[in-house]
Design a protein around this motif. Structure first.
Motif, mmCIF file in Angstrom:
data_model
loop_
_atom_site.group_PDB
_atom_site.id
_atom_site.type_symbol
_atom_site.label_atom_id
_atom_site.label_comp_id
_atom_site.label_asym_id
_atom_site.label_seq_id
_atom_site.Cartn_x
_atom_site.Cartn_y
_atom_site.Cartn_z
ATOM 1 N N ALA A 211 0.800 -1.071 -0.179
ATOM 2 C CA ALA A 211 -0.175 -0.033 0.103
ATOM 3 C C ALA A 211 0.882 1.186 0.064
ATOM 4 O O ALA A 211 0.616 2.168 -0.741
ATOM 5 N N ARG A 212 2.014 1.239 0.812
ATOM 6 C CA ARG A 212 2.695 2.317 0.785
ATOM 7 C C ARG A 212 3.492 2.645 -0.591
ATOM 8 O O ARG A 212 3.886 3.692 -0.793
ATOM 9 N N GLU A 215 0.964 4.161 -3.216
ATOM 10 C CA GLU A 215 0.538 5.563 -2.953
ATOM 11 C C GLU A 215 0.752 6.535 -3.772
ATOM 12 O O GLU A 215 -0.389 7.138 -4.208
ATOM 13 N N ASP A 218 -1.862 7.144 -7.249
ATOM 14 C CA ASP A 218 -3.225 7.657 -7.465
ATOM 15 C C ASP A 218 -4.246 6.345 -7.528
ATOM 16 O O ASP A 218 -4.829 5.966 -8.533
ATOM 17 N N TRP A 221 -8.830 2.326 -4.622
ATOM 18 C CA TRP A 221 -8.918 1.313 -3.607
ATOM 19 C C TRP A 221 -8.222 0.139 -3.714
ATOM 20 O O TRP A 221 -7.487 -0.135 -4.741
ATOM 21 N N ARG A 239 -5.906 -0.309 6.737
ATOM 22 C CA ARG A 239 -6.655 1.043 6.456
ATOM 23 C C ARG A 239 -6.303 2.275 7.411
ATOM 24 O O ARG A 239 -6.100 3.307 6.886
ATOM 25 N N THR A 242 -2.648 3.471 5.580
ATOM 26 C CA THR A 242 -2.592 4.096 4.375
ATOM 27 C C THR A 242 -3.566 5.010 3.974
ATOM 28 O O THR A 242 -4.430 4.968 4.637
ATOM 29 N N ARG A 243 -3.388 5.787 3.088
ATOM 30 C CA ARG A 243 -4.320 6.999 2.559
ATOM 31 C C ARG A 243 -5.203 6.347 1.465
ATOM 32 O O ARG A 243 -6.260 6.729 1.310
ATOM 33 N N ILE A 244 -4.996 5.081 1.175
ATOM 34 C CA ILE A 244 -5.741 4.419 -0.057
ATOM 35 C C ILE A 244 -6.930 3.710 0.477
ATOM 36 O O ILE A 244 -6.690 3.004 1.595
#
Length: 369
Positions: A211-212, A215, A218, A221, A239, A242-244
């Motif tokens: 996830a990192r 990021e 863009d 999900w 969740r 990460t900001r995703i």
């Protein structure tokens, strides 16, 4: 108007190559067609699911257990009919397959209600949207597939009118899959909606690491990032890391399972599958759970049903399909009146019920014995 009879047909269509994700293989396209008839001659026409192992069992359950329970009921009593069928789950040895069979019958009943009232299922749910964005599932792992092939695949999806792609990950190391997604993003361009789906392929640490890494790309999900055995707790940690946004729900078979995801703070989107979760009747319960919690609704595949459902609720988002002609001959050919797709959008039919018309010559060719 009462339920007179229900007929179910399972079909299997062999595929030319394996369309596999991180934890599974796909060598054929399977589905179940359901036609419920009323005492006044109205007939439903729907298809549900892609169960490649238990299609015949789903048909048997519909004919021998579900149809006798709902025969003679008013088609408007969808809640009562659903409960009569769901009561079998208390003693079922295979609840997952039973819920898929219930979904077939329940969707057929909603189709009949719409046809009887002259309204689309979207309209029955209170919606009036005329189109939804559509994305193609892709990025499959295939022997010999190169990064250049991934780039060409994204170009093909854009050419097919897709708004984006749900890209398969979780079958390699986070670093290797990052390179694949990075290639897809560069080929597709910044205005293409990209999401990733690990199919429960990673442990918590690898999911967070991946996830990192992605990021900066863009990503819309991150779907089913963690292994099945403690996925809710692990997804909540992903969740938080990460900001995703995180998506899950396709492996749940009831709205109660969706509530578990929401209560744990594990998801930003829920892709509860109407064809695996008992049909429209329980799907709308799941949708209401999500709405009240500020969680948006996606849907696992099944655009012949999901386009009506997601258009029927305010928090519905993307419809999914398989734009590769070799992956889903049902979507490409058997659904004879599939709505048009233009500029990343799929039309939502205003025909009564689900508005589905099928190619019955194709069904007869591929129906199981």
């Amino acid at each position: 108007m009462k339920i007179h009879s229900i007929e179910a047909i399972a079909i299997d269509i062999p595929l030319k190559r394996n369309f596999g994700g991180s934890t599974y293989s796909v060598l054929k396209r399977s589905t179940v067609i359901t036609r419920a008839r009323t005492d006044e001659g109205l007939v439903s026409e729907v298809y549900n699911g892609d169960n490649r192992e238990h299609g015949r069992e789903i048909v048997r359950l519909i004919h021998e257990q579900l149809a006798p329970r709902v025969k003679g009921m008013s088609i408007l009593e969808v809640e009562r009919a659903w409960q009569a069928m769901f009561d079998l789950s208390h003693t079922s040895g295979d609840r997952k397959t039973l819920l898929e069979a219930i979904a077939c019958v329940d969707c057929a009943l909603w189709d009949l209600v719409g046809k009887a009232r002259g309204k689309s299922v979207c309209g029955l749910l209170g919606g009036d949207r005329v189109e939804l964005p559509i994305i193609s599932i892709g990025g499959y792992y295939m022997e010999g597939k190169t990064l250049a092939d991934i780039g060409r695949e994204m170009e093909q999806y854009r050419a097919a009118g897709m708004a984006g792609c749900k890209f398969k990950v979780g079958g390699l190391s986070p670093e290797e899959d990052f390179k694949r997604v990075e290639t897809a993003r560069k080929a597709a361009g910044p205005d293409f909606f990209m999401v990733v789906d690990a199919n429960r392929g990673w442990n918590l640490q690898d999911a967070i690491r991946f996830a990192r890494l992605i990021e900066p790309l863009d990503i819309g999900w991150f779907e089913e990032p963690c292994h099945w055995y403690d996925d809710v707790a692990m997804m909540a940690k992903v969740r938080q890391s990460t900001r995703i946004p995180v998506t899950a729900g396709q492996c749940e078979i009831t709205s109660h399972g969706v509530r578990r995801l929401v209560d744990a703070g594990a998801v930003d989107y829920v892709n509860f599958d109407v064809s695996e979760g008992g049909g429209v009747t329980d799907w709308r319960r799941a949708a209401e759970i999500c709405r009240s919690a500020g969680v948006r609704m996606a849907h696992h595949e099944e655009s012949q049903i999901s386009n009506q459902l997601l258009a029927g609720v305010a928090h519905g988002t993307y419809v999914e399909c398989f734009a590769d002609p070799e992956r889903d001959p049902v979507w490409q050919m058997m659904w004879a009146n599939r709505p048009a797709i233009r500029n990343g959008m799929m039309e939502v039919s205003k025909a009564p019920g689900f508005g589905i018309e099928l190619d019955w010559k194709m069904i007869e060719r591929y129906r199981t014995a």
